[in-house]
Design a protein around this motif. Structure first.
Motif, PDB file in Angstrom:
ATOM      1  N   PRO A   1      46.585  -1.126  22.710  1.00  0.00           N
ATOM      2  CA  PRO A   1      46.869  -2.422  21.661  1.00  0.00           C
ATOM      3  C   PRO A   1      45.459  -2.636  20.840  1.00  0.00           C
ATOM      4  CG  PRO A   1      45.789  -2.759  23.994  1.00  0.00           C
ATOM      5  CD  PRO A   1      46.148  -1.254  23.902  1.00  0.00           C
ATOM      6  N   GLU A   2      45.659  -3.661  20.161  1.00  0.00           N
ATOM      7  CA  GLU A   2      44.650  -4.136  19.040  1.00  0.00           C
ATOM      8  C   GLU A   2      43.223  -4.455  19.484  1.00  0.00           C
ATOM      9  OE1 GLU A   2      45.815  -6.254  15.817  1.00  0.00           O
ATOM     10  OE2 GLU A   2      47.963  -5.672  15.824  1.00  0.00           O
ATOM     11  N   PHE A   3      43.228  -4.955  20.725  1.00  0.00           N
ATOM     12  CA  PHE A   3      42.221  -5.588  21.365  1.00  0.00           C
ATOM     13  C   PHE A   3      42.280  -5.026  22.756  1.00  0.00           C
ATOM     14  CE2 PHE A   3      40.200  -8.280  24.257  1.00  0.00           C
ATOM     15  CZ  PHE A   3      38.596  -8.339  23.647  1.00  0.00           C
ATOM     16  N   LYS A   4      40.937  -4.490  23.484  1.00  0.00           N
ATOM     17  CA  LYS A   4      40.795  -4.140  24.643  1.00  0.00           C
ATOM     18  C   LYS A   4      39.485  -4.759  25.197  1.00  0.00           C
ATOM     19  CE  LYS A   4      41.918  -0.225  26.647  1.00  0.00           C
ATOM     20  NZ  LYS A   4      42.015   1.357  26.920  1.00  0.00           N
ATOM     21  N   VAL A   5      39.711  -4.954  26.466  1.00  0.00           N
ATOM     22  CA  VAL A   5      38.371  -5.519  27.359  1.00  0.00           C
ATOM     23  C   VAL A   5      37.487  -4.179  27.213  1.00  0.00           C
ATOM     24  CG1 VAL A   5      37.415  -6.414  29.554  1.00  0.00           C
ATOM     25  CG2 VAL A   5      39.743  -6.958  28.704  1.00  0.00           C
TER      26      VAL A   5
END
Length: 474
Positions: A405-409
């Motif tokens: 994904p475009e954002f990861k934790v």
């Protein structure tokens, strides 16, 4: 089989894309900070003291920022209206997905009712001569005609606004949110600069009976509610403007949780510094009272606080309607509700879903102020269970390695596991404390049971229109 009318109704289900970065922050922050800082701040101080309440919100802010980051990653993986329902339905199947969607719907119906009832309290404080004769009583508290009219009027207005499309609702949200932030900064500076920190003592309120830190833990558990609402941004991920990345949506959500946590800590100390906090708690609306006595030359600050609180309530109420309507849309897309509820009108708004959610919220408002504490505890339990499932879904999605994904934790699975443990602790406190305080089965547990039975009936009835092959494959 799905009827021809339902099939026709599903033809227009694509949301328009025009929500920008400022809109996402306004939805997330505006959905978090509502009227609680005026209506229930006295409960926080009375339970934990200023130091205890601030400590609880500090810990709650860290927890909810972690949860929000996990939400943001799931949003980047599955940017769909319905958010939580979609994540769990896609990953775990129909039954867990429906349970999350159904009980989250109860949560936001309850929160919508809370805002409607809180609006009446604020108007009563602003116009103390207003007398509302009781029509009936619920849990020992009166319910009056003026209060019901104000609550229903607010729901009608927000329903109309949401039926105009996300362009209108997000513009409304930005105006109220950024205006509120400006006033909030001024109020915090006034309280901290003109007040006396000696008024904050004792910093901690210890319970005379039972566990001495129970108040701190209760306020910590309430952060599930009062640092919740950032999902408003996740619910409209489908509606992001061209050029707005999912990473930008994610950071807007996280920034909103951090900003809201800081606001709550500042306002707790601002109110506690304005006057001896144990006296302030005895006032009907402690925040308004504290600012009213802060400066002898400006007693009108109490009225300003109430007006600002009404504005703040309106923006949070708006986000609740946005979330509730899109949950109904997602459930209808999957045929748990009639498919026509997922249809959009000429403004690109889910007007039928907005109408259904508003009706459910209006029915909850009929319970009146006596049901406020049970509603809040019920909502906290629903959210805790949802967050536990969502964090489990994220761990499962990561283990599958199916997408980037475009954002990861940041980091590996450790932040997710820490958030999971903290959320379980929050939910346990919210579930257990009512049992310890109640004589018999608490009201919130009865409400949960009744809603659960209604959900079981709906789930069974909807099987006739859902694809059995799809059910088995999920």
């Amino acid at each position: 089989m799905t009827s021809q009318a339902d099939m026709n109704a599903t033809a227009n289900m694509t949301f328009r894309r025009h929500v920008g970065r400022l809109g996402y922050f306004a939805l997330a922050f505006g959905g978090i900070v509502g009227s609680g800082w005026v209506v229930v701040l006295g409960e926080w101080l009375g339970a934990a003291g200023p130091g205890g309440a601030a400590l609880a919100f500090g810990a709650g802010g860290i927890t909810m920022a972690l949860v929000c980051a996990c939400y943001a990653e799931l949003t980047a993986r599955m940017p769909r209206a319905g958010a939580e329902f979609v994540y769990v339905r896609t990953s775990l199947g129909a039954i867990p997905g429906f349970l999350v969607g159904w009980f989250l719907l109860l949560n936001f119906v309850g929160l919508a009712a809370f805002e409607g009832i809180a609006l009446v309290w604020l108007f009563s404080a602003l116009f103390p001569s207003m007398h509302d004769a009781p029509i009936y009583y619920v849990l020992g508290e009166p319910v009056g005609a003026i209060g019901l009219t104000a609550s229903f009027g607010g729901l009608l207005l927000l329903g109309w606004l949401n039926a105009r499309g996300s362009g209108a609702t997000v513009t409304f949200q930005k105006i109220l949110t950024y205006g509120f932030i400006a006033f909030a900064v001024v109020l915090a500076v006034l309280g901290l600069s003109l007040g006396d920190f000696a008024n904050t003592r004792p910093l901690f309120q210890m319970s005379p009976n039972g566990f001495p830190w129970s108040g701190v833990f209760w306020v910590f558990s309430m952060c599930l509610l009062f640092l919740n609402g950032f999902q408003g941004a996740a619910q409209v991920a489908e509606e992001r403007a061209h050029g707005v990345s999912l990473s930008a949506v994610a950071w807007a959500m996280i920034a909103a949780v951090v900003a809201a946590s800081i606001f709550y800590v500042l306002i707790i100390f601002a109110v506690a510094s304005a006057a001896p906090w144990e006296e302030t708690v005895a006032a009907g609306l402690p925040t308004a009272h504290a600012f009213g006595v802060l400066s002898p030359s400006a007693p009108w600050l109490a009225q300003v606080v109430i007006v600002v609180a009404i504005v703040s309530l309106a923006k949070t109420w708006n986000v609740i309607v946005i979330i509730g309507a899109r949950l109904i849309v997602a459930l209808a897309r999957d045929h748990f509700f009639p498919s026509r509820l997922a249809a959009l009108n000429s403004h690109g708004a889910p007007s039928l879903a907005v109408g259904l959610f508003s009706i459910l919220a209006a029915l909850a408002v009929l319970l009146g102020p006596g049901a406020i504490v049970p509603i809040l505890n019920l909502c906290a339990m629903c959210l805790a269970a949802t967050f536990v499932l969502l964090l489990s879904v994220l761990l499962k999605e990561r283990a599958s390695g199916t997408s980037k994904p475009e954002f990861k934790v940041p980091g590996n699975s450790v932040p997710i596991l820490v958030a999971l443990i903290l959320v379980i602790a929050m939910g346990a406190v919210a579930a257990v404390l009512p049992l310890l305080k109640a004589d018999g089965l608490p009201t919130e547990w009865l409400l949960l049971a009744g809603w659960g039975m209604a959900g079981a009936i709906l789930f069974r009835a909807s099987r006739k229109v859902r694809n059995p092959d799809t059910e088995r494959s999920r």
